[in-house]
Motif scaffolding. Structure first.
Motif, PDB file in Angstrom:
ATOM      1  N   ARG A  53       0.835  -1.195   0.000  1.00  7.79           N
ATOM      2  CA  ARG A  53       0.000   0.000   0.000  1.00  7.79           C
ATOM      3  C   ARG A  53       0.875   1.253   0.000  1.00  7.79           C
ATOM      4  O   ARG A  53       0.617   2.220  -0.700  1.00  7.79           O
ATOM      5  N   ILE A  54       1.966   1.194   0.791  1.00 10.13           N
ATOM      6  CA  ILE A  54       2.888   2.331   0.814  1.00 10.13           C
ATOM      7  C   ILE A  54       3.538   2.497  -0.557  1.00 10.13           C
ATOM      8  O   ILE A  54       3.676   3.612  -1.058  1.00 10.13           O
ATOM      9  N   ASN A  55       3.906   1.368  -1.190  1.00  4.70           N
ATOM     10  CA  ASN A  55       4.495   1.444  -2.533  1.00  4.70           C
ATOM     11  C   ASN A  55       3.570   2.127  -3.519  1.00  4.70           C
ATOM     12  O   ASN A  55       4.004   2.948  -4.331  1.00  4.70           O
ATOM     13  N   ASP A 315       3.664   2.391 -14.747  1.00  7.74           N
ATOM     14  CA  ASP A 315       3.750   0.928 -14.729  1.00  7.74           C
ATOM     15  C   ASP A 315       3.867   0.411 -13.303  1.00  7.74           C
ATOM     16  O   ASP A 315       3.195  -0.532 -12.903  1.00  7.74           O
ATOM     17  N   ASP A 316       4.779   1.077 -12.535  1.00  3.34           N
ATOM     18  CA  ASP A 316       4.996   0.680 -11.145  1.00  3.34           C
ATOM     19  C   ASP A 316       3.695   0.691 -10.382  1.00  3.34           C
ATOM     20  O   ASP A 316       3.363  -0.240  -9.656  1.00  3.34           O
ATOM     21  N   PHE A 320       2.081  -2.434  -8.617  1.00  7.63           N
ATOM     22  CA  PHE A 320       1.914  -2.499  -7.167  1.00  7.63           C
ATOM     23  C   PHE A 320       0.441  -2.654  -6.811  1.00  7.63           C
ATOM     24  O   PHE A 320       0.088  -3.413  -5.911  1.00  7.63           O
ATOM     25  N   THR A 321      -0.412  -1.921  -7.546  1.00  9.73           N
ATOM     26  CA  THR A 321      -1.843  -2.014  -7.252  1.00  9.73           C
ATOM     27  C   THR A 321      -2.326  -3.428  -7.506  1.00  9.73           C
ATOM     28  O   THR A 321      -3.089  -3.994  -6.730  1.00  9.73           O
ATOM     29  N   GLU A 322      -1.812  -4.001  -8.602  1.00  6.36           N
ATOM     30  CA  GLU A 322      -2.222  -5.358  -8.944  1.00  6.36           C
ATOM     31  C   GLU A 322      -1.753  -6.350  -7.882  1.00  6.36           C
ATOM     32  O   GLU A 322      -2.511  -7.210  -7.432  1.00  6.36           O
TER      33      GLU A 322
END
Lengths: 366, 561
Positions: A53-55, A315-316, A320-322
């Protein structure tokens, strides 16, 4: 073993509790669409989802930084493009002037045009982003060229040669680096004077509009404004060198203007000088254009890197969300099926319970 | 031998009548907690001999009303109940702690942490913009408040648990005196050789509850006094006598003195459990269990190095204190640096010093001469001396002055490794509280003298921002790693307690069922007994009828009166 109906009842209630707690878990999962509601549901998932989540939030912040950096750089790029155009125009005038024999009105016309172009150059050098001068390094509140009459609030040592304009009022002695008086106290300049680097302008010196800003000139060489665009990765958003370029251009233009003005005497022998002057200036402006194109190239490469970074950040964020979703989100179909089968189990347990504890021997006694 | 048959038939009437009474009593007590079903024991009366026809039965006599109970199963249940009680408390309390942190969610630590660093980052883009300075200050306040709230909630739970401990002690005392009372009733009832059925049921019910509160050991000994045998019942809790036949001991609580605090994080006025007769009660006894143990572990437990080793509430307060201290240390240190990497320090008198690591990594301390040059101190302080002498000159985070308004301390003392700072009083510094414009944005920005030659320089803010990923801030790693480790630890603890609770529940349920199999009233069985005794009664009545008929014949018909 002796089995009492009380024991059956106890067992029934216990298994109903078990059933209901499973239903409750599934119900919560369906409600929140999250696998876990609290760390103890799965400590590993809890820890991982916190980091992810932080990412995600970090990537969002970095992305917004790249957006702001892009706006800043776009404005800079536009200004540099305009400066190039203006310099080309000035160059064209110089070429014209060096080939033609200039009549008085031609000279006046060229001078007027060059004055006009200089005004435009000043505007480009003082261009702002969100109220901040983009070419002033960290000193974003100081325009590279003064836009209004300015009184110095503190003694200012010059890092680079500075042309003081006609109308500059000096309140105290202007000393050079060695302590020699260059301009006496109380003087109001009647013509432009070049002061060498190392000299100090005293407090309360009044500089007229159009002077190259002594607070900026030569003092911002390393002042790269950094934006964070990744963990431990920054990009400088501003472009340096405009202060020195403007100073040089101002000297060039002053030379042209001085040449044109001194020529207005009806002494024809000066014609050759003027021709040489313009010829020389063509070369100088070519150098200035080279400076600008170096700045533009440097900026361009940073814009490229920024674009690349922005794409990567998008993209990141997606990745990350995925990952976050994979880590903590439930598979709805799976939970739905599980919920339904659990519900069926619950129903049958209720059914069985009601049947078993309904009858006793008393029901069959007359 | 006249009317002998009548006597036999009457004994049958009485016996079946008693049987009906016992059955009725069973049926009416079917739902009474702790009640064991009773059965009527009866036997054939002493037969008569010597009448020339061999031994002749004389009817039935009832020998006793006996409760069906297996005391082995009681002992077994009592030895498991304590763990059930202990883990029930632990599950309950750990789950409450979990909710305090608000993770995993979009509103807990993740949110305040990200907001703080986004605030720093946003200000770094436009360091002299008033709105962004104010926004950062607000985000810093939110960040500190998050820890204040956690600490306040945890302390509140500790206080609640303290009261719970008191009520558990009261309950033990109540149960102790009930058991003692029942001991005396049982003793009196059994003097005449009876079985004090329902008194015993009640006593065992008391021990059932007591064994959840604390680990118990029970013993029922037979003693002989004047040739008579008596049973004496003893209950030990945590290895010490609570009830010894007719003697009962009382437990009490004492308010712990501040100097005796187990953990520095503890709230004031925690209770110690004591015996009122003055003997010591060892609260940290590792052999103790039960709800009392659960409460004590959660209230006093401060991790493996502490006196009470469980990860209880003080442990989480300690971890939070540790978090804010180290976080503030790292941030303030970075915040006090100048462009050459010298950390500006102050001693208690407010004199200015500097610190910088030399090429070998050794910390060198400097003072400043009149010309503003750094001069290494002639006698370099040792590491400990330095810790107790200096603190960073510029501070992002300090602590509040204890006022209810939560105003930051104006002259904080951060020496001694920020010992005065806790998660409860963690706060932004007075300077920043006073004016958001006092946030230093670059290494040449000195708010106290209003010096900031390069307003848009953001190098200091970028360095602060990088602290977010400072892997050396904690031994667990960066701030996120530290918090993740707490959440995981808490999650694992709760999970473990949950697992024990489940196992223990199924164990006790199983024993409970075995006990029910022996003792519980089953209505079907009682109804069949009802029929049995009713029919026996009818049969006995029929006997009397028949014998009456016979005597009618004998007396009135044969005599020809």
């Amino acid at each position: 073993m002796r089995v009492t109906n009380g024991m059956i009842r106890n067992n029934m209630v216990n298994s109903l509790y078990t059933n209901m707690s499973r239903l409750d878990t599934l119900y919560n999962q369906m409600n929140s669409l999250k696998k876990i509601q609290r760390p103890s549901d799965d400590p590993i998932i809890a820890g991982r989802s916190l980091k992810l989540r932080i990412n995600v939030l970090e990537a969002e912040q970095y992305k917004s930084n790249t957006d702001e950096a892009t706006s800043w750089m776009e404005i800079t790029e536009k200004a540099l493009g305009n400066v190039t155009e203006i310099l080309k125009q000035i160059n064209t005038r110089c070429v014209q002037a060096s080939t033609d024999t200039l009549a008085t009105e031609d000279r006046e016309k060229i001078e007027a045009e060059i004055n006009q172009l200089w005004e435009q150059l000043q505007q480009e050098a003082n261009v702002t982003y969100a109220g901040r001068c983009v070419f002033s390094g960290y000193k974003t509140d100081e325009p590279p060229v003064l836009t209004k009459e300015t009184t110095l609030t503190q003694p200012t040592e010059l890092e680079s040669d500075l042309i003081l304009l006609k109308g500059t009022k000096v309140s105290a002695d202007v000393l050079d680096g060695g302590g020699t008086v260059l301009i006496a106290a109380g003087t109001t300049l009647t013509e432009d004077i070049t002061i060498p680097a190392g000299a100090t302008l005293p407090t309360n010196t009044v500089l007229p509009k159009g002077t190259i800003n002594p607070n900026v000139l030569g003092k911002i060489d390393e002042q790269n404004i950094q934006y964070e665009v990744g963990v431990g990765s920054t990009i400088s958003v501003n472009t340096l060198g405009m202060d020195r370029l403007m100073s040089k251009l101002f000297a060039d233009i002053k030379e042209i203007k001085d040449g044109l003005e001194s020529h207005s005497d009806s002494d024809t022998s000066n014609d050759v000088n003027l021709h040489d002057l313009f010829e020389g200036k063509i070369g100088d402006f070519a150098d200035r254009l080279l400076d600008v194109s170096t700045m533009t190239a440097d900026l361009g490469s940073r814009v490229n890197r920024l674009e690349y970074t922005a794409t990567r950040l998008v993209d990141d964020k997606t990745n990350f969300t995925e990952l976050l979703s994979k880590t903590e989100d439930v598979d709805l179909e799976e939970v739905y099926v599980e919920f339904n089968s659990q519900y069926a189990v619950y129903q049958s347990a209720l059914q069985a319970t009601s049947k078993v504890i309904m009858n006793t021997l008393a029901d069959f006694l007359r | 031998m006249a009317f002998f048959e009548f006597n036999i038939a009457v004994s049958g009437l009485f016996a079946s009548q008693r049987g009906l009474s016992v059955t009725s009593n069973n049926i009416t007590n079917a739902t009474t907690q702790g009640y064991s079903r009773q059965v009527l024991n009866q036997k054939a009366d002493q037969p008569l001999s010597g009448i020339g026809v061999g031994m002749m039965g004389t009817g039935v006599s009832t020998t006793g009303v006996i409760r069906m109970r297996d005391s082995y199963l009681d002992t077994k249940l009592w030895s498991q109940n304590d763990k059930l009680g202990e883990y029930r408390i632990k599950v309950e309390q750990n789950s409450i702690i979990e909710t305090v942190y608000g993770e995993p969610s979009d509103t807990g630590f993740t949110k305040v942490f990200n907001d703080l660093f986004n605030g720093i980052d946003n200000l770094s883009k436009l360091p002299d913009e008033k709105e962004r300075q104010v926004a950062l200050r607000q985000q810093m306040i939110n960040y500190t408040k998050y820890f204040n709230n956690i600490s306040a909630s945890l302390s509140g739970f500790q206080r609640d648990l303290n009261f719970e401990l008191k009520s558990k002690v009261d309950e033990i005392n109540l149960l102790g005196s009930r058991i003692q009372n029942l001991n005396s009733q049982i003793y009196q009832a059994e003097i005449y050789g009876d079985d004090a059925n329902s008194f015993r049921d009640q006593r065992e019910l008391c021990v059932d509850r007591l064994s959840q509160l604390i680990n118990v050991q029970t013993k029922e000994e037979e003693v002989e006094i004047d040739g008579k045998k008596f049973k004496q019942f003893t209950v030990k809790i945590a290895g010490q006598n609570l009830v010894d036949h007719l003697q009962v001991r009382e437990m009490g609580i004492e308010v712990r003195k501040d100097a005796d605090k187990l953990n520095p994080q503890d709230v004031d006025g925690l209770y110690d459990v004591v015996w009122k007769d003055g003997l010591p009660f060892d609260m940290s006894d590792s052999n103790m269990s039960g709800e009392i143990k659960g409460v004590i572990d959660m209230r006093d437990g401060c991790g493996t190095e502490a006196e009470v080793k469980y990860n209880g509430i003080p442990y989480y307060i300690k971890r939070m204190d540790d978090y804010v201290r180290k976080f503030a240390t790292a941030m303030n240190e970075e915040y006090s640096k100048d462009s050459d990497g010298y950390v500006a320090l102050e001693n208690a008198a407010g004199d200015l010093f500097f610190r910088k690591a030399d090429t070998s990594g050794k910390m060198i301390y400097y003072s400043e001469d009149a010309g503003g040059n750094k001069v290494a101190l002639p006698s370099q302080p040792s590491e400990e001396e330095a810790l107790t002498t200096y603190q960073p000159k510029y501070q992002l985070f300090t602590y509040t002055n204890g006022s209810s308004a939560g105003i930051p301390e104006k002259i904080p003392n951060l020496r001694d490794e920020y010992a005065l700072m806790t998660a409860g009083n963690f706060s932004i510094s007075w300077d920043i509280f006073d004016d958001a414009a006092n946030i230093r944005t670059n290494y040449e920005h000195y708010p106290e003298s209003n010096t900031n030659p390069n307003k848009n320089n953001n190098d200091l803010l970028l360095a602060l921002s990088a602290q977010k990923d400072n892997k050396k801030m904690y031994k667990e790693g960066d701030p996120k790693d530290y918090m993740t480790s707490i959440f995981s630890e808490l999650g694992i603890n709760t999970q473990e307690a949950n697992m024990y609770l489940k196992t223990q529940t199924s164990i006790t349920n199983n024993i409970e069922n075995q006990r029910l199999a022996v003792s519980q009233v089953d209505t079907n069985e009682e109804f069949s007994n009802l029929i049995k005794y009713q029919q026996a009664y009818q049969a006995a009545a029929k006997l009397i009828n028949t014998i009456d008929d016979i005597y009618q014949t004998t007396i009135f018909r044969l005599g020809n009166f």
